[in-house]
Design an enzyme around this catalytic site. Structure first.
Site, PDB file in Angstrom:
ATOM      1  N   ILE A   2       0.860  -1.168   0.000  1.00  0.00           N
ATOM      2  CA  ILE A   2       0.000   0.000   0.000  1.00  0.00           C
ATOM      3  C   ILE A   2       0.905   1.230   0.000  1.00  0.00           C
ATOM      4  O   ILE A   2       2.055   1.159   0.428  1.00  0.00           O
ATOM      5  CB  ILE A   2      -0.982   0.018   1.197  1.00  0.00           C
ATOM      6  CG1 ILE A   2      -0.242  -0.133   2.529  1.00  0.00           C
ATOM      7  CG2 ILE A   2      -2.033  -1.058   1.060  1.00  0.00           C
ATOM      8  CD1 ILE A   2      -1.159  -0.137   3.745  1.00  0.00           C
ATOM      9  N   ASP A   3       0.393   2.332  -0.500  1.00  0.00           N
ATOM     10  CA  ASP A   3       1.205   3.533  -0.648  1.00  0.00           C
ATOM     11  C   ASP A   3       1.741   4.031   0.692  1.00  0.00           C
ATOM     12  O   ASP A   3       1.173   3.755   1.752  1.00  0.00           O
ATOM     13  CB  ASP A   3       0.385   4.649  -1.299  1.00  0.00           C
ATOM     14  CG  ASP A   3      -0.069   4.300  -2.704  1.00  0.00           C
ATOM     15  OD1 ASP A   3       0.640   3.517  -3.358  1.00  0.00           O
ATOM     16  OD2 ASP A   3      -1.119   4.807  -3.125  1.00  0.00           O
ATOM     17  N   LYS A   4       2.815   4.802   0.609  1.00  0.00           N
ATOM     18  CA  LYS A   4       3.449   5.372   1.797  1.00  0.00           C
ATOM     19  C   LYS A   4       2.447   6.061   2.715  1.00  0.00           C
ATOM     20  O   LYS A   4       2.431   5.832   3.922  1.00  0.00           O
ATOM     21  CB  LYS A   4       4.530   6.360   1.372  1.00  0.00           C
ATOM     22  CG  LYS A   4       5.139   7.158   2.526  1.00  0.00           C
ATOM     23  CD  LYS A   4       6.090   8.226   2.011  1.00  0.00           C
ATOM     24  CE  LYS A   4       6.586   9.104   3.163  1.00  0.00           C
ATOM     25  NZ  LYS A   4       7.479  10.190   2.687  1.00  0.00           N
ATOM     26  N   ARG A  41      -7.297   5.995  -5.744  1.00  0.00           N
ATOM     27  CA  ARG A  41      -6.991   7.419  -5.886  1.00  0.00           C
ATOM     28  C   ARG A  41      -7.322   7.923  -7.288  1.00  0.00           C
ATOM     29  O   ARG A  41      -7.946   8.979  -7.457  1.00  0.00           O
ATOM     30  CB  ARG A  41      -5.527   7.665  -5.536  1.00  0.00           C
ATOM     31  CG  ARG A  41      -5.178   7.298  -4.100  1.00  0.00           C
ATOM     32  CD  ARG A  41      -3.674   7.201  -3.873  1.00  0.00           C
ATOM     33  NE  ARG A  41      -3.022   8.504  -4.058  1.00  0.00           N
ATOM     34  CZ  ARG A  41      -1.696   8.657  -4.017  1.00  0.00           C
ATOM     35  NH1 ARG A  41      -0.906   7.607  -3.824  1.00  0.00           N
ATOM     36  NH2 ARG A  41      -1.174   9.860  -4.188  1.00  0.00           N
TER      37      ARG A  41
END
Length: 303
Positions: A137-139, A237
């Site tokens: 998962i993204d930062k 997103r």
């Protein structure tokens, strides 16, 4: 280096090579075999085949397994919020701001650095930079993810990701009041040709499907639950931005003017469910929204 040689007999004529080899090497998935073909680790009659190559009688197949590279990423004593752990998997609630795995220019302070300190074993399938990492998962996205401690567990979890049987639910705060209670976004994603940091809706890209449901509406904002049918980079997103409701705080796809001072998009991987790789039973893990997320929702509710 480990090498195996096979000669195809009449009974296996017409079988796809990736399926044929995954049935011989029972601890290797078809996706692993396909990856090995891409790395020139498999030859048929001295030539590199495609994954969908149909076998012929007397084909000579040579399979070469390279020795796993020795990990050279440093272990770091970084606190982890571990939800569950056994001999095969670790389930972690990742905090916002933590990068999942090292990358050029950022080799420290990642989830992998922390895992190497905590665990004695991690799967080697994704190499020296991403040991044990099945999905990411993204930062600036927080929430639950599963890490594999051995290659067998990694392969079985990867198969569930590939066939979309793994349950993944996210909570997100988006700009605007969404009128529909539910919706499905089915738009292909690929790398943005003008900006390589971004993904975009691109004809001919990989199919991406997001199911969303409005949980709460506020003055100018909506809290939604997103269920992933596919798992592409930046999927939620990009999809939400594409219908006019970008995530609050999103630095890539969101509005320039933001109401709240936060570090990154308000997106939380809340629930993860899958078949345990060795127990063969369904397990599910749910996490609370992080404190900063709850604080902003409380402000919006009061308004």
């Amino acid at each position: 280096m480990e090498k195996h040689v096979f000669v195809v007999d009449e009974s296996d004529k017409g079988a796809r090579i990736d399926k044929y080899l995954s049935e011989i090497f029972v601890d290797k998935s078809r996706s692993f075999i396909q990856g090995l073909i891409e790395k020139d680790g498999i030859e048929v009659n001295g030539k590199i085949p495609k994954s969908n190559y149909k076998l012929k009688t007397f084909d000579k197949i040579e399979v070469t397994f390279s020795e796993p590279e020795v990990l050279n990423v440093e272990a770091e004593d970084i606190p982890l919020n571990i939800l569950y752990e056994d001999a095969d998997i670790v389930v972690v609630n990742k905090e916002q701001g933590m990068v999942v795995h090292p990358a050029p220019g950022n080799y420290n302070g990642t989830l992998v650095n922390a895992l190497l300190y905590h665990c004695t074993d991690l799967s080697s399938i994704n190499g020296i930079i991403r040991p044990g990492i099945v999905h990411r998962i993204d930062k600036d996205t927080s929430g639950v993810l599963v890490v594999a401690k051995n290659d067998e567990a990694h392969n079985k979890l990867s198969e569930q990701l590939k066939d979309h049987s793994m349950k993944r639910e996210y909570y997100a705060l988006v700009e605007g009041r969404i009128k529909n209670d539910k919706g499905i976004i089915d738009k292909p994603l690929a790398r943005n040709k003008k900006d390589r940091l971004k993904m975009g809706i691109v004809e001919g890209g990989k199919r991406a499907v997001t199911h969303y449901e409005v949980l709460e509406r506020y003055n100018g904002f909506s809290l939604i639950k997103c269920v992933l049918e596919t798992g592409r980079t930046h999927q939620i997103r990009v999809h939400m931005a594409s219908i006019g409701f970008p995530l609050v705080g999103d630095p890539l796809y969101g509005f320039k003017k933001q109401k709240f001072k936060i570090n990154g998009q308000m997106l939380h991987a809340k629930t993860l469910g899958f078949i345990h790789p060795t127990k063969n039973e369904y397990v599910e893990f749910t996490t609370e929204l992080p404190e900063y997320f709850r604080t902003i929702l409380d402000k919006l509710r009061k308004e």
